[in-house]
Design a protein around this motif. Structure first.
Motif, PDB file in Angstrom:
ATOM      1  N   LEU A  10      36.132  56.529  47.500  1.00 47.77           N
ATOM      2  CA  LEU A  10      36.069  55.445  46.500  1.00 47.77           C
ATOM      3  C   LEU A  10      34.895  54.779  46.739  1.00 47.77           C
ATOM      4  O   LEU A  10      34.002  54.476  45.491  1.00 47.77           O
ATOM      5  CB  LEU A  10      37.190  54.468  47.237  1.00 47.77           C
ATOM      6  CG  LEU A  10      39.123  54.145  46.430  1.00 47.77           C
ATOM      7  CD1 LEU A  10      39.200  53.293  47.054  1.00 47.77           C
ATOM      8  CD2 LEU A  10      38.834  54.163  45.201  1.00 47.77           C
ATOM      9  N   ILE A  53      35.773  51.030  35.703  1.00 48.91           N
ATOM     10  CA  ILE A  53      36.428  51.836  36.277  1.00 48.91           C
ATOM     11  C   ILE A  53      35.812  50.772  37.592  1.00 48.91           C
ATOM     12  O   ILE A  53      36.450  51.305  38.183  1.00 48.91           O
ATOM     13  CB  ILE A  53      36.521  53.368  35.805  1.00 48.91           C
ATOM     14  CG1 ILE A  53      37.760  53.592  34.822  1.00 48.91           C
ATOM     15  CG2 ILE A  53      36.936  53.811  37.202  1.00 48.91           C
ATOM     16  CD1 ILE A  53      36.539  55.046  33.947  1.00 48.91           C
ATOM     17  N   GLU A  56      37.386  47.555  39.030  1.00 48.85           N
ATOM     18  CA  GLU A  56      38.744  48.658  39.377  1.00 48.85           C
ATOM     19  C   GLU A  56      38.790  49.204  40.746  1.00 48.85           C
ATOM     20  O   GLU A  56      39.287  48.571  41.571  1.00 48.85           O
ATOM     21  CB  GLU A  56      39.199  48.862  38.610  1.00 48.85           C
ATOM     22  CG  GLU A  56      40.863  49.015  39.413  1.00 48.85           C
ATOM     23  CD  GLU A  56      42.150  50.311  38.249  1.00 48.85           C
ATOM     24  OE1 GLU A  56      42.875  49.771  37.803  1.00 48.85           O
ATOM     25  OE2 GLU A  56      41.011  51.071  36.760  1.00 48.85           O
ATOM     26  N   LEU A  57      37.742  50.596  41.199  1.00 47.74           N
ATOM     27  CA  LEU A  57      37.744  51.286  42.286  1.00 47.74           C
ATOM     28  C   LEU A  57      37.301  50.293  43.336  1.00 47.74           C
ATOM     29  O   LEU A  57      37.922  50.564  44.429  1.00 47.74           O
ATOM     30  CB  LEU A  57      37.369  52.714  42.537  1.00 47.74           C
ATOM     31  CG  LEU A  57      37.447  53.338  40.611  1.00 47.74           C
ATOM     32  CD1 LEU A  57      37.002  54.882  40.626  1.00 47.74           C
ATOM     33  CD2 LEU A  57      39.416  53.934  41.601  1.00 47.74           C
ATOM     34  N   ARG A  60      39.992  47.848  44.767  1.00 47.27           N
ATOM     35  CA  ARG A  60      40.626  48.548  45.569  1.00 47.27           C
ATOM     36  C   ARG A  60      40.489  49.069  46.830  1.00 47.27           C
ATOM     37  O   ARG A  60      41.134  48.918  47.582  1.00 47.27           O
ATOM     38  CB  ARG A  60      41.214  49.949  44.761  1.00 47.27           C
ATOM     39  CG  ARG A  60      42.584  50.653  44.963  1.00 47.27           C
ATOM     40  CD  ARG A  60      43.622  49.816  45.342  1.00 47.27           C
ATOM     41  NE  ARG A  60      44.579  50.671  46.012  1.00 47.27           N
ATOM     42  CZ  ARG A  60      45.669  50.470  46.940  1.00 47.27           C
ATOM     43  NH1 ARG A  60      45.961  48.567  46.086  1.00 47.27           N
ATOM     44  NH2 ARG A  60      46.651  50.667  46.862  1.00 47.27           N
ATOM     45  N   THR A 117      43.985  60.910  48.074  1.00 47.36           N
ATOM     46  CA  THR A 117      44.612  59.771  47.788  1.00 47.36           C
ATOM     47  C   THR A 117      46.127  60.532  47.911  1.00 47.36           C
ATOM     48  O   THR A 117      47.051  59.502  48.568  1.00 47.36           O
ATOM     49  CB  THR A 117      44.480  59.037  46.684  1.00 47.36           C
ATOM     50  OG1 THR A 117      44.669  59.747  45.134  1.00 47.36           O
ATOM     51  CG2 THR A 117      43.389  58.204  46.892  1.00 47.36           C
ATOM     52  N   VAL A 124      48.912  53.952  44.960  1.00 44.51           N
ATOM     53  CA  VAL A 124      48.153  53.229  44.186  1.00 44.51           C
ATOM     54  C   VAL A 124      46.737  53.909  43.885  1.00 44.51           C
ATOM     55  O   VAL A 124      46.674  54.005  42.285  1.00 44.51           O
ATOM     56  CB  VAL A 124      48.314  51.884  44.608  1.00 44.51           C
ATOM     57  CG1 VAL A 124      47.462  50.354  43.743  1.00 44.51           C
ATOM     58  CG2 VAL A 124      49.340  51.101  44.820  1.00 44.51           C
ATOM     59  N   THR A 125      45.999  53.401  44.642  1.00 38.86           N
ATOM     60  CA  THR A 125      44.478  54.062  44.419  1.00 38.86           C
ATOM     61  C   THR A 125      44.912  55.733  43.451  1.00 38.86           C
ATOM     62  O   THR A 125      44.286  56.098  42.737  1.00 38.86           O
ATOM     63  CB  THR A 125      44.054  54.857  45.551  1.00 38.86           C
ATOM     64  OG1 THR A 125      44.492  53.117  46.102  1.00 38.86           O
ATOM     65  CG2 THR A 125      43.056  55.125  45.607  1.00 38.86           C
ATOM     66  N   MET A 128      44.741  55.287  40.734  1.00 32.77           N
ATOM     67  CA  MET A 128      43.697  54.773  39.357  1.00 32.77           C
ATOM     68  C   MET A 128      43.051  55.810  39.033  1.00 32.77           C
ATOM     69  O   MET A 128      42.098  55.594  38.001  1.00 32.77           O
ATOM     70  CB  MET A 128      43.197  53.553  40.364  1.00 32.77           C
ATOM     71  CG  MET A 128      43.936  52.507  40.918  1.00 32.77           C
ATOM     72  SD  MET A 128      43.183  51.342  41.311  1.00 32.77           S
ATOM     73  CE  MET A 128      43.943  49.192  42.044  1.00 32.77           C
ATOM     74  N   ASP A 131      43.636  57.064  35.932  1.00 34.18           N
ATOM     75  CA  ASP A 131      44.087  56.706  34.917  1.00 34.18           C
ATOM     76  C   ASP A 131      42.246  57.620  34.697  1.00 34.18           C
ATOM     77  O   ASP A 131      41.839  57.675  33.327  1.00 34.18           O
ATOM     78  CB  ASP A 131      44.011  55.518  34.940  1.00 34.18           C
ATOM     79  CG  ASP A 131      45.802  55.489  35.011  1.00 34.18           C
ATOM     80  OD1 ASP A 131      45.992  56.450  34.302  1.00 34.18           O
ATOM     81  OD2 ASP A 131      46.107  54.522  35.179  1.00 34.18           O
ATOM     82  N   ALA A 132      41.661  57.019  35.946  1.00 36.52           N
ATOM     83  CA  ALA A 132      39.654  57.400  35.000  1.00 36.52           C
ATOM     84  C   ALA A 132      39.459  58.667  34.967  1.00 36.52           C
ATOM     85  O   ALA A 132      38.699  58.694  34.636  1.00 36.52           O
ATOM     86  CB  ALA A 132      39.025  57.134  36.816  1.00 36.52           C
TER      87      ALA A 132
END
Length: 153
Positions: A10, A53, A56-57, A60, A117, A124-125, A128, A131-132
């Protein structure tokens, strides 16, 4: 549950997205010539997407107990996105190619995030990062199409 690898990937993404956004901003400022009227606002859209993005990251990372890098020095030291001082002499196609290169790197880095992850069981991560990765792959396709290249990740 240890999330050491997830936190590290991350933070890598925080640095990479920050530097990629700077690259896109540079392209936005230094565009000249054919395609300017459509590409200039497109770079705004790309910056907005990268920054969404990034936010969001970063959030997180904080949520799972990490601390995002947050200085230009840290971004530059950690990121693998290439960014050099701009000049006016570069062709639009070359600038777009630089963005494509950065986005291909991001797609690879996000795959590293998916792997970490998955290993650490952070669904959850993982979502993300999935999606990214999908978003940057779509942008790669669009930018390469602008360059007259066939799709092919």
């Amino acid at each position: 549950m240890s999330r050491e690898k997830t936190q590290a990937v991350l933070n890598q993404s925080v640095a990479d997205l920050s530097k990629a956004s700077a690259l896109v901003h540079q392209v936005h400022w230094y565009l000249r010539g054919p395609g300017f009227m459509k590409l200039h606002p497109k770079m705004d859209d790309l910056m907005d997407e990268l920054n969404a993005i990034l936010d969001e990251l970063s959030e997180r990372l904080i949520t799972i107990g990490g601390s995002p890098v947050s200085t230009l020095k840290e971004f530059d030291e950690l990121s693998k996105v290439e960014l050099e001082p701009a000049t006016w002499g570069k062709k639009t196609e070359d600038r777009i190619s630089e963005v494509v290169k950065a986005y291909k790197y991001l797609a690879s880095a996000f795959q590293d995030g998916l792997d970490a992850t998955d290993e650490e069981g952070d669904d959850v991560t993982n979502g993300m990062f999935s999606d990214a990765k999908g978003a940057v792959e779509k942008t790669i396709w669009m930018l390469e199409s602008e360059l007259g290249l066939a799709p092919g990740l």
